[in-house]
Design a protein around this motif. Sequence first.
Motif, PDB file in Angstrom:
ATOM      1  N   UNK A 192       0.907  -1.142  -0.040  1.00 55.68           N
ATOM      2  CA  UNK A 192      -0.066  -0.122  -0.277  1.00 55.68           C
ATOM      3  C   UNK A 192       0.942   0.567  -0.008  1.00 55.68           C
ATOM      4  N   UNK A 193       0.328   1.741  -1.021  1.00 54.12           N
ATOM      5  CA  UNK A 193       1.261   3.104  -0.986  1.00 54.12           C
ATOM      6  C   UNK A 193       0.539   4.336  -0.186  1.00 54.12           C
ATOM      7  N   UNK A 194       1.092   4.951   0.927  1.00 49.12           N
ATOM      8  CA  UNK A 194       0.744   6.594   1.571  1.00 49.12           C
ATOM      9  C   UNK A 194       1.506   7.220   1.390  1.00 49.12           C
ATOM     10  N   UNK A 195       0.533   8.117   0.654  1.00 47.97           N
ATOM     11  CA  UNK A 195       1.370  10.070   0.346  1.00 47.97           C
ATOM     12  C   UNK A 195       1.496  10.692   2.152  1.00 47.97           C
ATOM     13  N   UNK A 196       2.791  11.373   1.406  1.00 44.58           N
ATOM     14  CA  UNK A 196       2.814  11.612   2.668  1.00 44.58           C
ATOM     15  C   UNK A 196       4.149  13.613   2.191  1.00 44.58           C
ATOM     16  N   UNK A 197       3.675  14.614   2.428  1.00 41.24           N
ATOM     17  CA  UNK A 197       4.513  15.685   2.814  1.00 41.24           C
ATOM     18  C   UNK A 197       5.784  16.558   3.323  1.00 41.24           C
ATOM     19  N   UNK A 198       6.531  16.834   3.277  1.00 44.34           N
ATOM     20  CA  UNK A 198       7.914  16.617   4.184  1.00 44.34           C
ATOM     21  C   UNK A 198       7.528  18.933   4.693  1.00 44.34           C
ATOM     22  N   UNK A 199       7.924  18.633   6.044  1.00 42.63           N
ATOM     23  CA  UNK A 199       7.579  20.346   5.892  1.00 42.63           C
ATOM     24  C   UNK A 199       8.570  20.264   7.257  1.00 42.63           C
ATOM     25  N   UNK A 200       9.312  21.739   7.325  1.00 43.53           N
ATOM     26  CA  UNK A 200      10.159  22.090   8.685  1.00 43.53           C
ATOM     27  C   UNK A 200       9.794  23.337   9.095  1.00 43.53           C
ATOM     28  N   UNK A 201      10.118  23.158  10.323  1.00 42.06           N
ATOM     29  CA  UNK A 201       9.770  24.178  11.160  1.00 42.06           C
ATOM     30  C   UNK A 201      11.692  24.466  11.806  1.00 42.06           C
ATOM     31  N   UNK A 202      12.329  25.886  11.045  1.00 41.31           N
ATOM     32  CA  UNK A 202      13.075  25.876  11.558  1.00 41.31           C
ATOM     33  C   UNK A 202      14.265  25.383  11.481  1.00 41.31           C
ATOM     34  N   UNK A 203      13.913  23.974  10.407  1.00 42.39           N
ATOM     35  CA  UNK A 203      15.183  23.547  10.061  1.00 42.39           C
ATOM     36  C   UNK A 203      14.382  22.030  11.295  1.00 42.39           C
ATOM     37  N   UNK A 204      13.828  21.944  12.034  1.00 43.84           N
ATOM     38  CA  UNK A 204      12.696  20.980  12.790  1.00 43.84           C
ATOM     39  C   UNK A 204      11.961  19.905  11.876  1.00 43.84           C
ATOM     40  N   UNK A 205      12.479  18.784  11.191  1.00 39.72           N
ATOM     41  CA  UNK A 205      11.874  18.617  10.101  1.00 39.72           C
ATOM     42  C   UNK A 205      10.450  17.841  10.047  1.00 39.72           C
ATOM     43  N   UNK A 206       9.635  17.322   9.621  1.00 40.63           N
ATOM     44  CA  UNK A 206       8.791  16.505  10.303  1.00 40.63           C
ATOM     45  C   UNK A 206       8.035  15.623   8.546  1.00 40.63           C
ATOM     46  N   UNK A 207       7.514  14.610   8.840  1.00 40.73           N
ATOM     47  CA  UNK A 207       6.955  13.825   7.626  1.00 40.73           C
ATOM     48  C   UNK A 207       5.645  14.188   7.983  1.00 40.73           C
ATOM     49  N   UNK A 208       4.633  14.168   7.237  1.00 43.41           N
ATOM     50  CA  UNK A 208       3.091  14.894   7.705  1.00 43.41           C
ATOM     51  C   UNK A 208       2.857  13.588   6.773  1.00 43.41           C
ATOM     52  N   UNK A 209       1.328  13.037   7.519  1.00 36.38           N
ATOM     53  CA  UNK A 209       1.071  12.301   6.747  1.00 36.38           C
ATOM     54  C   UNK A 209      -0.932  12.419   7.161  1.00 36.38           C
ATOM     55  N   UNK A 210      -2.232  12.498   5.763  1.00 32.45           N
ATOM     56  CA  UNK A 210      -3.044  12.811   5.713  1.00 32.45           C
ATOM     57  C   UNK A 210      -3.889  11.037   6.271  1.00 32.45           C
ATOM     58  N   UNK A 211      -4.130  11.729   7.568  1.00 36.79           N
ATOM     59  CA  UNK A 211      -4.687   9.861   8.850  1.00 36.79           C
ATOM     60  C   UNK A 211      -6.192  10.831   8.678  1.00 36.79           C
ATOM     61  N   UNK A 212      -6.733  11.106   8.777  1.00 33.50           N
ATOM     62  CA  UNK A 212      -8.256  11.574   8.464  1.00 33.50           C
ATOM     63  C   UNK A 212      -9.124  10.356   8.426  1.00 33.50           C
TER      64      UNK A 212
END
Length: 280
Positions: free
Chosen positions: A1-21
Amino acid sequence: MAIEFTKYHGLGNDFILIDNRSSSEPVITPEQAVKLCDRHFGIGADGVIFALPGENGTDYTMRIFNSDGSEPEMCGNGIRCLGAFLADLEGDAKKSDQYRIHTLGGVMTPQLMPDGQVKVDMGIPRLLAGEIPTTINPANEKVINQPLEVAGKTWDVTCVNMGNPHCITFVEDVATIPLEVIGPQFEHHPVFPQRINTEFIQVVRPDYVKMRVWERGAGITLACGTGACASLVAGVLTQRCDRKATVELPGGPLLIEWSQIDQRLYMTGPAERVFTGKID
């Protein structure tokens, strides 16, 4: 199964964001999150954040797994990134520029500002020893400028809970602190039964401080939003800082205000999208 993600960062503190709604439980496990956060064999991040359905009347719920698989109560830079991510998910159909988000550390409200910054109502800091939690003060009073022995040295520490636990100490020069050595010893000190985030603060002026951080479960990071809030509170409690100040982190500045009117903390800073992709 493929899960879409978007990567963001806040001042270099970086995260993988997943739509889990579509589910009230994260679609990947903590073990899988560890692999995704690996900067050599995975995507690379300080944590994985899930946007879940709201609880108790909130718009959404935030869950986060750290890069070591542990789950913190909250993340300041992460909540800004989540606010920007939700705005992207809702697109032009969105009806609001702010969201009430349920977290394990309480309800947080990120607001998207016209200049692209994200302002977050971080709530009221908790200061009693039992609320941190820590056993430094067995009388369950505030922990302000209390001595703590770490790495063969006595540090004066102030403790604040911003939805997650923080230990703040003030130093002459943050650049000289060997974080990779001292950070883990603070995090796993026996006086902190749930471990601790540790901030080292250099006060340049009452309205401008420099900060380095060792985050519980993530180690050295370029920024920590809850840590910046906790550090301002500690600066005010020890009469070192104004109630509104710029906190300079390795990744950039955050504007923090501890309102005298409602006693709430307000954090303003960036949240930037890096790239999108799919996880197989």
